[in-house]
Design a protein around this motif. Structure first.
Motif, PDB file in Angstrom:
ATOM      1  N   ASP A  21      -0.130   4.372   0.379  1.00  0.00           N
ATOM      2  CA  ASP A  21      -0.562   5.404   1.320  1.00  0.00           C
ATOM      3  C   ASP A  21       0.168   5.299   2.653  1.00  0.00           C
ATOM      4  O   ASP A  21       0.514   6.310   3.270  1.00  0.00           O
ATOM      5  CB  ASP A  21      -2.077   5.305   1.573  1.00  0.00           C
ATOM      6  CG  ASP A  21      -2.867   5.959   0.445  1.00  0.00           C
ATOM      7  OD1 ASP A  21      -2.265   6.149  -0.633  1.00  0.00           O
ATOM      8  OD2 ASP A  21      -4.050   6.259   0.653  1.00  0.00           O
ATOM      9  N   CYS A  22       0.382   4.063   3.100  1.00  0.00           N
ATOM     10  CA  CYS A  22       0.994   3.874   4.424  1.00  0.00           C
ATOM     11  C   CYS A  22       2.372   3.230   4.299  1.00  0.00           C
ATOM     12  O   CYS A  22       2.957   2.821   5.299  1.00  0.00           O
ATOM     13  CB  CYS A  22       0.090   3.005   5.296  1.00  0.00           C
ATOM     14  SG  CYS A  22      -0.151   1.345   4.644  1.00  0.00           S
TER      15      CYS A  22
ATOM     16  N   CYS B 202      -4.682   2.452   8.300  1.00  0.00           N
ATOM     17  CA  CYS B 202      -4.657   3.204   7.045  1.00  0.00           C
ATOM     18  C   CYS B 202      -6.013   3.091   6.358  1.00  0.00           C
ATOM     19  O   CYS B 202      -6.618   2.029   6.327  1.00  0.00           O
ATOM     20  CB  CYS B 202      -3.540   2.625   6.162  1.00  0.00           C
ATOM     21  SG  CYS B 202      -3.638   3.079   4.425  1.00  0.00           S
TER      22      CYS B 202
ATOM     23  N   CYS C 113      -5.835   0.686   2.858  1.00  0.00           N
ATOM     24  CA  CYS C 113      -5.664  -0.770   2.943  1.00  0.00           C
ATOM     25  C   CYS C 113      -6.322  -1.348   4.190  1.00  0.00           C
ATOM     26  O   CYS C 113      -6.270  -2.547   4.417  1.00  0.00           O
ATOM     27  CB  CYS C 113      -4.185  -1.142   2.901  1.00  0.00           C
ATOM     28  SG  CYS C 113      -3.261  -0.545   4.333  1.00  0.00           S
TER      29      CYS C 113
ATOM     30  N   CYS D  50       0.848  -1.200   0.000  1.00  0.00           N
ATOM     31  CA  CYS D  50       0.000   0.000   0.000  1.00  0.00           C
ATOM     32  C   CYS D  50       0.884   1.252   0.000  1.00  0.00           C
ATOM     33  O   CYS D  50       1.765   1.409   0.847  1.00  0.00           O
ATOM     34  CB  CYS D  50      -0.899  -0.004   1.234  1.00  0.00           C
ATOM     35  SG  CYS D  50      -1.859   1.510   1.429  1.00  0.00           S
TER      36      CYS D  50
HETATM   37 ZN   LIG Z   1      -2.220   1.412   3.658  1.00  0.00          ZN
END
Ligand SMILES: [Zn+2]
Ligand SMILES: [Zn+2]
Length: 378
Positions: free
Chosen positions: A155-156, A206, A209, A153
């Motif tokens: 984003d994180c 997150c 995910c 993922c």
């Molecule tokens: Zn994530």
């Protein structure tokens, strides 16, 4: 993307044995290899793990008398027709548990758990089933695959925590990933149920995910299918499987090939088989007929006094051999077409009647009859 990883290795070389090695010798050599290359002995050594897989694959074929015979005769193509190692799961190594079981026993099972903690969780291998036409398999083709697979993922950054912050240490196990409890005189350790052995927990997951650290994304891959593949053949695209976690390696993508049947042509390894319909006069007198091959129509000379069912070879008119040693042959079976009286004109009927009256004696019929009866009832 290339197919240089195509699983097309010399199994004898992989194991380092001679082509005429005995079954006992192969088993002995393999046990030694498996012992030396086992992931427990080579933690974090991707090359050893790769060799370990290759040795296992080679052994799965060479230890099976039937598979070995087909491999000796037809190479990897010979394994295709009956599935090759489609049943072989590179992730579980199930095929050689019998060989390794006595070598590693319980230690191997415990090792699996330790390994995960040390070098991250490897991504799973993926399987993709690809349909090919008869011609695509014969001549090779480039295909675009859309593969949904788990990616870390973004984003994180794979932490599972919102904003990519480091996850907190699990309070249940203090980050050990294991909890211990007393059972009689024994202290038993088991995977921490709170963090599932990871040692960390995510308090603020997150959004993208949901704390799973990976998300499914579709990847587009260009894959070159070599000429001469058959149903059951497998391409390995190294590192194109799912992403690993905590620095674990990516899995591989296995493309399983399925070749459509052709209405008139049949593959037998690199050879292509077909039938051609001929008439009685053509069999008697000889003729040049047109034969359908994968390379287009070709003339075939049928000699005089050809029997129905006889076969003729057009050398080098088959399919490219996977090992690059030229092409196979086209083999054509001669099939006698017997017309119904309704399909014949008056003149043809007259000629056939006259032919019957002239009577030519059957040449081998008496002996053949016996054989046929034996085939039917014997
Ligand atoms: Zn994530
Ligand atoms: Zn825990």
């Amino acid at each position: 993307m290339s197919t240089k990883d195509y699983v097309e290795k010399d199994y004898y070389k992989t194991l380092g044995v001679a082509k005429d090695a005995s079954a006992a010798e192969i088993k002995k050599v393999y046990r030694k290899l498996a012992r030396d290359l086992h992931p427990d002995k080579n933690p974090g050594n991707a090359e050893a793990e790769e060799k370990f897989k290759e040795a296992a694959e080679a052994y799965s074929v060479l230890s099976d008398a039937d598979k070995r015979a087909r491999y000796d005769r037809f190479g990897h193509g010979g394994l295709g027709a009956q599935g090759g190692f489609s049943g072989f799961d590179p992730q579980t190594f199930g095929d050689f548990a019998d060989v390794l079981g006595d070598l590693f026993g319980l230690g191997d099972l415990l090792g699996g758990g330790r390994r995960r903690g040390r070098r991250g969780q490897p991504g799973s291998d993926l399987r993709y089933d690809l349909e090919l036409t008869f011609e695509e398999a014969a001549f090779g083709v480039s295909r675009t695959l859309r593969v949904p697979r788990l990616e870390v993922c973004s984003d994180c950054s794979g932490t599972g925590s919102a904003g990519g912050t480091a996850p907190a240490t699990c309070r249940a196990c203090g980050g050990m990933g294991q909890v211990r409890f007393q059972q009689g005189f024994l202290t038993v350790a088991r995977t921490c149920p709170q963090c599932r052995g990871r040692g960390t927990v995510v308090d603020d997951p997150c959004k993208r995910c949901h704390g799973n650290r990976r998300v499914e994304e579709e990847r587009t891959l260009e894959v070159a299918i070599p000429a001469g593949v058959e149903t059951g053949a497998r391409l390995r695209l190294s590192g194109e499987g799912e992403a690993g976690l905590d620095g674990g390696p990516r899995g591989d993508l296995y493309v399983m090939l399925h070749v459509e049947e052709h209405p008139r042509l049949r593959r037998e390894g690199p050879h292509v088989l077909s039938e051609v319909e001929v008439t009685y006069p053509q069999l008697v007198m000889g003729a040049t007929v047109e034969v359908e091959t994968v390379h287009g129509p070709m003339p075939l000379d049928i000699p005089a006094a050809t029997q129905p069912g006889e076969q003729f070879r057009l050398p080098g008119q088959g399919v490219q051999r996977l090992d690059g040693r030229g092409k196979g042959d086209h083999v054509c079976f001669v099939h006698l077409q017997v017309p119904a009286p309704g399909d014949l004109g008056d003149e043809e009927k007259e000629l056939l009647k006259r032919l019957a009256e002239l009577g030519g004696k059957p040449i081998r019929e008496r002996r053949k009859m016996k054989e046929r009866v034996r085939d039917l009832f014997g």
